[in-house]
Design a protein around this motif. Sequence first.
Motif, PDB file in Angstrom:
ATOM      1  N   LEU A   8       0.849  -1.189   0.000  1.00  0.00           N
ATOM      2  CA  LEU A   8       0.000   0.000   0.000  1.00  0.00           C
ATOM      3  C   LEU A   8       0.886   1.241   0.000  1.00  0.00           C
ATOM      4  O   LEU A   8       1.614   1.489   0.959  1.00  0.00           O
ATOM      5  CB  LEU A   8      -0.920  -0.007   1.228  1.00  0.00           C
TER       6      LEU A   8
ATOM      7  N   HIS B 158     -15.060   5.469  -2.892  1.00  0.00           N
ATOM      8  CA  HIS B 158     -14.318   4.780  -1.833  1.00  0.00           C
ATOM      9  C   HIS B 158     -14.708   3.296  -1.757  1.00  0.00           C
ATOM     10  O   HIS B 158     -13.859   2.439  -1.486  1.00  0.00           O
ATOM     11  CB  HIS B 158     -14.545   5.473  -0.490  1.00  0.00           C
TER      12      HIS B 158
ATOM     13  N   VAL C   2     -12.752   1.512  -4.488  1.00  0.00           N
ATOM     14  CA  VAL C   2     -11.348   1.314  -4.128  1.00  0.00           C
ATOM     15  C   VAL C   2     -11.193   0.114  -3.198  1.00  0.00           C
ATOM     16  O   VAL C   2     -10.365  -0.781  -3.446  1.00  0.00           O
ATOM     17  CB  VAL C   2     -10.776   2.589  -3.468  1.00  0.00           C
ATOM     18  N   LEU C   3     -11.986   0.064  -2.143  1.00  0.00           N
ATOM     19  CA  LEU C   3     -11.841  -1.019  -1.171  1.00  0.00           C
ATOM     20  C   LEU C   3     -12.211  -2.372  -1.770  1.00  0.00           C
ATOM     21  O   LEU C   3     -11.526  -3.377  -1.519  1.00  0.00           O
ATOM     22  CB  LEU C   3     -12.695  -0.730   0.062  1.00  0.00           C
TER      23      LEU C   3
ATOM     24  N   ILE D 121      -9.352  -3.497  -4.067  1.00  0.00           N
ATOM     25  CA  ILE D 121      -8.196  -4.010  -3.323  1.00  0.00           C
ATOM     26  C   ILE D 121      -8.499  -5.397  -2.777  1.00  0.00           C
ATOM     27  O   ILE D 121      -7.649  -6.298  -2.819  1.00  0.00           O
ATOM     28  CB  ILE D 121      -7.821  -3.041  -2.187  1.00  0.00           C
TER      29      ILE D 121
ATOM     30  N   SER E 259      -8.513   8.796   1.122  1.00  0.00           N
ATOM     31  CA  SER E 259      -8.701   7.426   0.638  1.00  0.00           C
ATOM     32  C   SER E 259      -7.809   6.449   1.391  1.00  0.00           C
ATOM     33  O   SER E 259      -8.230   5.332   1.715  1.00  0.00           O
ATOM     34  CB  SER E 259      -8.426   7.359  -0.867  1.00  0.00           C
ATOM     35  N   ILE E 260      -6.585   6.868   1.680  1.00  0.00           N
ATOM     36  CA  ILE E 260      -5.713   6.041   2.513  1.00  0.00           C
ATOM     37  C   ILE E 260      -6.316   5.896   3.904  1.00  0.00           C
ATOM     38  O   ILE E 260      -6.352   4.792   4.480  1.00  0.00           O
ATOM     39  CB  ILE E 260      -4.297   6.654   2.594  1.00  0.00           C
TER      40      ILE E 260
ATOM     41  N   THR F  94      -9.123   3.445   3.890  1.00  0.00           N
ATOM     42  CA  THR F  94      -8.579   2.086   3.771  1.00  0.00           C
ATOM     43  C   THR F  94      -8.036   1.613   5.114  1.00  0.00           C
ATOM     44  O   THR F  94      -8.274   0.472   5.530  1.00  0.00           O
ATOM     45  CB  THR F  94      -7.467   2.054   2.713  1.00  0.00           C
TER      46      THR F  94
ATOM     47  N   ARG G  62     -14.027  -6.908   4.336  1.00  0.00           N
ATOM     48  CA  ARG G  62     -13.005  -6.395   5.249  1.00  0.00           C
ATOM     49  C   ARG G  62     -11.984  -7.469   5.595  1.00  0.00           C
ATOM     50  O   ARG G  62     -10.779  -7.180   5.689  1.00  0.00           O
ATOM     51  CB  ARG G  62     -13.648  -5.856   6.531  1.00  0.00           C
TER      52      ARG G  62
ATOM     53  N   LEU H 256      -9.625  -7.763   2.779  1.00  0.00           N
ATOM     54  CA  LEU H 256      -8.700  -6.637   2.819  1.00  0.00           C
ATOM     55  C   LEU H 256      -7.579  -6.896   3.832  1.00  0.00           C
ATOM     56  O   LEU H 256      -6.408  -6.652   3.545  1.00  0.00           O
ATOM     57  CB  LEU H 256      -9.453  -5.352   3.208  1.00  0.00           C
TER      58      LEU H 256
END
Length: 265
Positions: free
Chosen positions: A37, A139, A142-143, A146, A167-168, A171, A256, A259
């Motif tokens: 990341l 958002h 993005v998640l 990933i 955004s970071i 995450t 989650r 992730l």
Amino acid sequence: MTQQVPSTEPQLTAVRNFRDVGGLPTVDGRRVRHGVLFRSGHLAHATEEDSAFLASLGLHTIFDFRNAADQKLEGPDVELEGVRNVNLPLSDPADGAEFWRMVRDGDLDQLRELLSDGRAANRMIASYRMIIKERTGEHSRVLRSIAEDSVPVLMHCAAGKDRAGLSIAVTLLALGVEREAIVEDYLKSNARHRRYKVRRSSNAASAYSPEVMELLSPLFDARAEYLATAFDTIEETWGGVEPYLEQGLGVTPEIRERLRERLLD
């Protein structure tokens, strides 16, 4: 004796604010994995050496949160072979176009009227609130991306401070990273070698006078109060991080967990 860990942060020539977000602690004792990341400012002016370094990271996806006006001003990102580039604007190019023109072109009196007495900071606070409330679809994408396959991933905007910073942060919230660690990473954008270079239309000394730079500083600072606004907006709108992720972003506990598998040691 404290172990001296060598810095893995490169001094890139024409890419500002690059860093690996690895090492940040989660509330349950894990850490963000190194090399998966990354965050930075835009890649439009990357040198050959910069590009070679970025290519060495084995990136899967680059998320560019700039809008069309940013890209017109700075140029498109350099292309890295085999890397997917996803442009996902987190701000409308028409929103604030006149404001940013004044930031570049305005004289001292105009900047005083535009930015003094807390106006500049208030604009940043409003922008952070808007992005959290209105950019849930971006958002979420993005998640989810990933969680599916987009690792290693680099997120950037223009300065790598606000849109990429949010955004970071989102995450990291999804990963369960400690809130203080998220803020600490965010504030690293203030380091002199990372800061976005203020660009004004005139090269005259008066265009960069101490008063001008003081008026502009809230726009180019990473301030804890800005990120606190984002966290407060999550609490006020959804009632906490968990409902924000599930109801606001559609990120289920299963997503989650994927992730966490991809991004945590």
